[in-house]
Write an enzyme that holds these catalytic residues in place. Structure first.
Site, PDB file in Angstrom:
ATOM      1  N   LYS A 128       0.848  -1.208   0.000  1.00  0.00           N
ATOM      2  CA  LYS A 128       0.000   0.000   0.000  1.00  0.00           C
ATOM      3  C   LYS A 128       0.877   1.249   0.000  1.00  0.00           C
ATOM      4  O   LYS A 128       0.612   2.209  -0.731  1.00  0.00           O
ATOM      5  CB  LYS A 128      -0.941  -0.010   1.222  1.00  0.00           C
ATOM      6  CG  LYS A 128      -2.049  -1.051   1.094  1.00  0.00           C
ATOM      7  CD  LYS A 128      -2.819  -1.277   2.377  1.00  0.00           C
ATOM      8  CE  LYS A 128      -3.779  -2.460   2.230  1.00  0.00           C
ATOM      9  NZ  LYS A 128      -4.440  -2.853   3.491  1.00  0.00           N
ATOM     10  N   ASP A 176     -11.153   2.712   4.227  1.00  0.00           N
ATOM     11  CA  ASP A 176     -11.416   1.271   4.088  1.00  0.00           C
ATOM     12  C   ASP A 176     -12.915   0.996   3.971  1.00  0.00           C
ATOM     13  O   ASP A 176     -13.317  -0.108   3.604  1.00  0.00           O
ATOM     14  CB  ASP A 176     -10.872   0.509   5.312  1.00  0.00           C
ATOM     15  CG  ASP A 176      -9.542  -0.191   5.016  1.00  0.00           C
ATOM     16  OD1 ASP A 176      -9.242  -0.414   3.826  1.00  0.00           O
ATOM     17  OD2 ASP A 176      -8.818  -0.508   5.979  1.00  0.00           O
ATOM     18  N   GLN A 211      -4.769  -1.702   9.897  1.00  0.00           N
ATOM     19  CA  GLN A 211      -4.586  -3.008   9.261  1.00  0.00           C
ATOM     20  C   GLN A 211      -5.137  -4.111  10.175  1.00  0.00           C
ATOM     21  O   GLN A 211      -4.796  -4.181  11.356  1.00  0.00           O
ATOM     22  CB  GLN A 211      -3.088  -3.239   8.979  1.00  0.00           C
ATOM     23  CG  GLN A 211      -2.775  -4.515   8.235  1.00  0.00           C
ATOM     24  CD  GLN A 211      -3.320  -4.539   6.797  1.00  0.00           C
ATOM     25  OE1 GLN A 211      -3.245  -3.552   6.074  1.00  0.00           O
ATOM     26  NE2 GLN A 211      -3.866  -5.670   6.392  1.00  0.00           N
TER      27      GLN A 211
END
Ligand code: NDP
Length: 292
Positions: free
Chosen positions: A52, A119, A96
């Site tokens: 990422k 997200d 994460q």
């Protein structure tokens, strides 16, 4: 069989994002800034975060990584999230997953400002998505929808089976495919570990999204001829012949299934790179939202 080339499509999307960033900079605006929180040192999570961050560099975003020991308390983690919520230099951030067992994942996700939730896991974004309103859509289902759109796969009136009901992949995917729209309007079935007669369901499906995390689970005798198969699975399987000691396997037995179906995503190079591209897209959108 037509390979759904996520690598190629994601590069196209990243190039478009890069152009948008260049335009921002030309107009004396700062580029988008994505932050990531990583707790612990899980190998797969480190790889995902590394990818990422590299992709942020590629499109001209600023990125920041905040790493914490796996023994960080839930309170301290939420404090960090509150700092990021208030930081006007950061447009979006991700936590994460998975988090260590002593941390309540839902509580953490609820503490993220929905405007920075790139997200798309916060209930505000999830609810808007389910209503077909503009929102940050979780990157993996968003990436799959983009692939379907780019390859102009017909979804209207088709029977779509999603296998796996996680909040980040299966469930949002099932919602998106059932929404009204050019690339929705499917009749959706959402299967999970308690589903009965799965093979009956897979054999009847025009489109199958496999998101369960069991390597090579879907075999050719389980799929309909000329169907569309999207393989989300990523599992590390021990493989001594590889330098790194493992191979990456999807949920689909690519070898056999590819001989029977019309569209298929490879692993790697299918859904994975699309996920990253759509996270970048969400971050760009968050930046543009902050300017509007
Ligand atoms: P989860 O482990 O959260 O969910 C797995 C789902 O599969 C559950 O709903 C489970 O059912 C269901 N399931 C398990 N076994 C069976 C079975 N035998 N038959 C039917 N359903 C079953 O996984 P995620 O959604 O987070 O991830 C799925 C896979 O996708 C993983 O390999 C992950 O690594 C990968 N992934 C890939 C991404 C990418 O960018 N390509 C992004 C995110 C994930 P139940 O709910 O009943 O337990």
């Amino acid at each position: 069989m037509i390979l759904l080339d996520g690598k190629k499509i994601s590069e196209e999307i990243k190039n478009e994002i890069k152009t948008s960033v260049e335009n921002l900079v030309i107009n004396k605006k700062r580029p988008p800034h994505l932050a990531a929180i990583l707790v612990g040192d899980d190998g797969a999570s480190l790889t995902y975060i590394g990818n990422k961050i590299r992709s942020c560099d590629q499109v001209g975003f600023k990125s920041s990584l905040f790493r914490y020991d796996s023994n960080i308390s839930e309170i301290d983690l939420i404090k960090k999230i509150n700092d990021l919520n208030l930081d006007i230099e950061i447009d979006g951030f991700i936590v994460q997953l998975p988090l260590p067992k002593h941390i309540n994942e839902q509580k953490v996700l609820l503490s993220i400002n929905p405007d920075k939730d790139v997200d798309g896991f916060h209930p505000t974004n999830f609810g808007k998505m389910a209503l077909g309103l503009k929102s940050f859509v979780p990157a993996t289902p968003y990436g799959i929808m983009k692939l379907i759109e780019k390859y102009d796969i017909q979804t209207e009136g088709k029977s779509c089976l999603v296998v796996g009901r996680s909040n980040i992949v299966g469930r949002p995917m099932s919602i998106l495919m059932s929404l009204r729209g050019r690339y929705g309007n499917s009749t959706v079935t959402l299967a999970h570990s308690k589903s009965k007669n799965l093979t009956e369901l897979t054999l009847n499906a025009d489109i199958i999204v496999m998101a369960l995390g069991i390597p090579e689970f879907l075999k050719s005798d389980m799929v309909k001829k000329d169907s569309t198969i999207i393989d989300v699975g990523i599992t590390r399987v021990e493989d001594k012949s590889q330098k790194r000691g493992y191979a990456i396997k999807g949920d689909v037995d690519f070898e056999s299934v590819s001989k029977k179906v019309k569209f298929l995503t490879p692993v790697p190079g299918g859904v994975g790179p699309m996920t990253i591209a759509m996270l970048l897209q969400n971050t760009l959108d968050a930046r543009l939202l902050s300017l509007s």
